[in-house]
Design an enzyme around this catalytic site. Sequence first.
Site: not given
Length: 172
Positions: A86, A119, A130-132
């Site tokens: 995201f 990241q 989950i990656e932001i």
Amino acid sequence: MKEIVGNPLHLTSLNHVSLICRSVEESIDFYQNVLGFVPIRRPGSFDFDGAWLFGFGIGIHLLQSEDPEKLPKKTEINPKDNHISFQCESMGAVEKKLKEMEIKYKRARVEEGGIHVDQLFFHDPDGFMIEICDCDNLPVVPLVGEMARTCSRVNLQILQQQQQQQLRVSQQ
């Protein structure tokens, strides 16, 4: 390299990602209260437990595992594992919130041509990664052609239209 065929299936967008859960309730809490997804109505004809959530233009479909104890338990945060990413407005705000929520995460940085992409990686309650990121900093450069764009949705649509136009020209 194979010939470019454009969009042979006429895809328009990513609709949803389905995830098998140990506990649908725990996963609803995570996706709603950590990532900001909203629970939505799910067809009543399903004969198995689950939930649908929606946010940021995509759906997350949670499916209750028939045998939750047999699901693998991941503890190591590995950025090279399967994950969904995201984009965010502020990496600092995300990191602060993850600390407040006591969610373990791992930082990473990608550098390309003087451009930096930060990241943060962490797990949902079932170990799905989950990656932001602030990936909009990194241009999308097609392997064929010279156009460079960012990851933003508008620029992606322009890129797809130009690829379709190139395909039409090459087929004439």
